[in-house]
Design an enzyme around this catalytic site. Structure first.
Site, PDB file in Angstrom:
ATOM      1  N   ASP A   1      -0.966  -8.790  -0.902  1.00 17.65           N
ATOM      2  CA  ASP A   1      -2.118  -7.910  -1.113  1.00 17.65           C
ATOM      3  C   ASP A   1      -2.957  -8.367  -2.308  1.00 17.65           C
ATOM      4  OD1 ASP A   1      -3.703  -5.764  -0.430  1.00 17.65           O
ATOM      5  OD2 ASP A   1      -2.612  -4.352  -1.696  1.00 17.65           O
ATOM      6  N   HIS A  32      -9.523 -14.188   1.120  1.00 21.94           N
ATOM      7  CA  HIS A  32      -8.559 -14.465   2.198  1.00 21.94           C
ATOM      8  C   HIS A  32      -8.320 -15.973   2.333  1.00 21.94           C
ATOM      9  CE1 HIS A  32      -8.531 -10.309   3.117  1.00 21.94           C
ATOM     10  NE2 HIS A  32      -9.731 -10.261   3.647  1.00 21.94           N
ATOM     11  N   LEU A  45      14.170 -22.979   6.963  1.00 22.46           N
ATOM     12  CA  LEU A  45      13.569 -21.688   6.595  1.00 22.46           C
ATOM     13  C   LEU A  45      13.137 -20.962   7.861  1.00 22.46           C
ATOM     14  CD1 LEU A  45      12.327 -19.819   4.309  1.00 22.46           C
ATOM     15  CD2 LEU A  45      10.180 -21.023   4.731  1.00 22.46           C
TER      16      LEU A  45
HETATM   17  C1  IPE Z   1      -1.114  -4.202   3.639  1.00 22.95           C
HETATM   18  O1  IPE Z   1      -2.215  -4.254   2.788  1.00 22.95           O
HETATM   19  C2  IPE Z   1      -1.282  -5.144   4.782  1.00 22.95           C
HETATM   20  C3  IPE Z   1      -1.248  -6.575   4.451  1.00 22.95           C
HETATM   21  C4  IPE Z   1      -1.038  -7.086   3.276  1.00 22.95           C
HETATM   22  C5  IPE Z   1      -1.441  -7.447   5.571  1.00 22.95           C
HETATM   23  P1  IPE Z   1      -3.428  -3.221   2.902  1.00 22.95           P
HETATM   24  O2  IPE Z   1      -4.401  -3.612   1.870  1.00 22.95           O
HETATM   25  O3  IPE Z   1      -3.907  -3.150   4.302  1.00 22.95           O
HETATM   26  O4  IPE Z   1      -2.709  -1.850   2.546  1.00 22.95           O
HETATM   27  P2  IPE Z   1      -3.316  -0.473   2.018  1.00 22.95           P
HETATM   28  O5  IPE Z   1      -4.458  -0.123   2.905  1.00 22.95           O
HETATM   29  O6  IPE Z   1      -3.775  -0.710   0.609  1.00 22.95           O
HETATM   30  O7  IPE Z   1      -2.182   0.493   2.089  1.00 22.95           O
HETATM   31  C1  IPE Z   2      -4.475  -8.454   1.705  1.00 21.71           C
HETATM   32  O1  IPE Z   2      -5.541  -8.386   0.838  1.00 21.71           O
HETATM   33  C2  IPE Z   2      -4.793  -9.174   2.979  1.00 21.71           C
HETATM   34  C3  IPE Z   2      -4.884  -8.297   4.144  1.00 21.71           C
HETATM   35  C4  IPE Z   2      -4.658  -7.015   4.158  1.00 21.71           C
HETATM   36  C5  IPE Z   2      -5.272  -8.911   5.387  1.00 21.71           C
HETATM   37  P1  IPE Z   2      -6.613  -7.226   0.928  1.00 21.71           P
HETATM   38  O2  IPE Z   2      -7.721  -7.668   1.821  1.00 21.71           O
HETATM   39  O3  IPE Z   2      -6.000  -5.924   1.309  1.00 21.71           O
HETATM   40  O4  IPE Z   2      -7.103  -7.196  -0.566  1.00 21.71           O
HETATM   41  P2  IPE Z   2      -7.470  -5.911  -1.427  1.00 21.71           P
HETATM   42  O5  IPE Z   2      -6.274  -5.009  -1.421  1.00 21.71           O
HETATM   43  O6  IPE Z   2      -8.670  -5.270  -0.781  1.00 21.71           O
HETATM   44  O7  IPE Z   2      -7.753  -6.464  -2.782  1.00 21.71           O
HETATM   45 MG    MG Z   3      -5.181  -4.416   0.213  1.00 21.20          MG
END
Ligand code: IPE
Ligand code: IPE
Ligand code: MG
Length: 242
Positions: free
Chosen positions: A17, A34, A128
């Site tokens: 995240d 990303h 792995l």
């Molecule tokens: C969880 O992150 C999903 C992934 C890392 C793929 P999100 O950013 O979607 O989660 P919330 O919305 O903060 O709970």
């Molecule tokens: C995690 O990073 C990747 C996915 C959920 C696909 P985020 O896109 O949720 O990044 P933040 O949480 O908005 O910073």
């Molecule tokens: Mg996120």
């Protein structure tokens, strides 16, 4: 490099995240975060087996992430496709067997086939066990297992676990260490069954900034923890004798 913990099965799961915030803080579009996050995936996959990890499950796209704007979803799917195409050889050379968990019927055209191709090509790798969760929801996985069980008698935990894991696997693997980057302290519907006794590690570092040293530090912290699984800790167990 030789694994530091040969023969000891260790399953690490990561909620990757913080990509969006990483980009926003730099005045860049979220998709730049990303893209940078994919570089981290490469680093972490490479480091994992060196650090004694035998199974690594990465949360790449949740079933709730479909709620994001179309442009972001398209960019994420494009990056997944690109990762599969460019990493297949490197994964195999590094001994990583790739399995994707989650639904495949809602993915963009052709992506499920590309996933299948890499899964097949890497099927015999043993260094792995790399599992990537795409269009994944733990609650949906549990609900599907319940539907597959169907019978009125309650399944044993072991029988039920076999239904939750990916098709063809003897059972779903319990998570030993679950890491979430990006500072949030929640599971966001990831591996709810498998993480029943996982050690949790919440790290403020945003995923694009995460690296080998952070993984090593999380593992060092994990190895200092005492896992009791509802029993007594070593000290208490000795104290209770006699
Ligand atoms: C969880 O992150 C999903 C992934 C890392 C793929 P999100 O950013 O979607 O989660 P919330 O919305 O903060 O709970
Ligand atoms: C995690 O990073 C990747 C996915 C959920 C696909 P985020 O896109 O949720 O990044 P933040 O949480 O908005 O910073
Ligand atoms: Mg996120």
């Amino acid at each position: 490099m030789q694994s530091t913990l040969i023969n000891q099965a260790l399953h690490v799961a990561i909620i990757m995240d913080g990509n969006g915030r990483w980009a926003t803080r730099r005045g860049l579009p979220r998709t730049a975060g990303h893209r940078e996050g994919v570089q981290t995936v490469r680093r972490v996959v490479e480091a994992a087996s060196d650090l004694g990890v035998s199974a690594l499950t990465l949360f790449a796209f949740s079933s709730d992430n479909w709620r994001r704007p179309d442009t972001e979803v398209r960019a994420l799917m494009g990056l997944l496709r690109h990762y599969l195409r460019t990493e297949c050889k490197r994964l195999i050379d590094g001994g990583a067997r790739l399995t994707v968990i989650g639904r495949r019927d809602r993915l963009p055209r052709g992506l499920a086939d590309e996933i299948g191709t890499v899964e097949q090509a890497s099927a015999n790798c043993q260094q792995l066990d790399l599992r990537v969760a795409i269009d994944y929801s733990a609650r949906d996985a549990i609900a599907s297992a319940a539907a597959a069980w169907g019978a009125s008698d309650l399944p044993s935990r072991e029988a039920f676990a076999r239904l939750i894991g990916p098709a063809g696997e003897a059972r779903c693997r319990d998570v030993d260490l679950l890491i979430r980057t990006g500072g949030e302290k929640r599971l966001s519907d990831f591996l709810l069954w498998e993480a029943a006794y996982a050690e949790l590690c919440f790290i403020d570092t945003l995923w694009p900034d995460f690296g080998r040293d952070d993984l090593a530090a999380a593992l060092a912290d994990f190895r200092r923890r005492e896992r009791r699984f509802g029993g007594l800790g070593q000290g208490n167990a000795l104290a209770s004798v006699g």
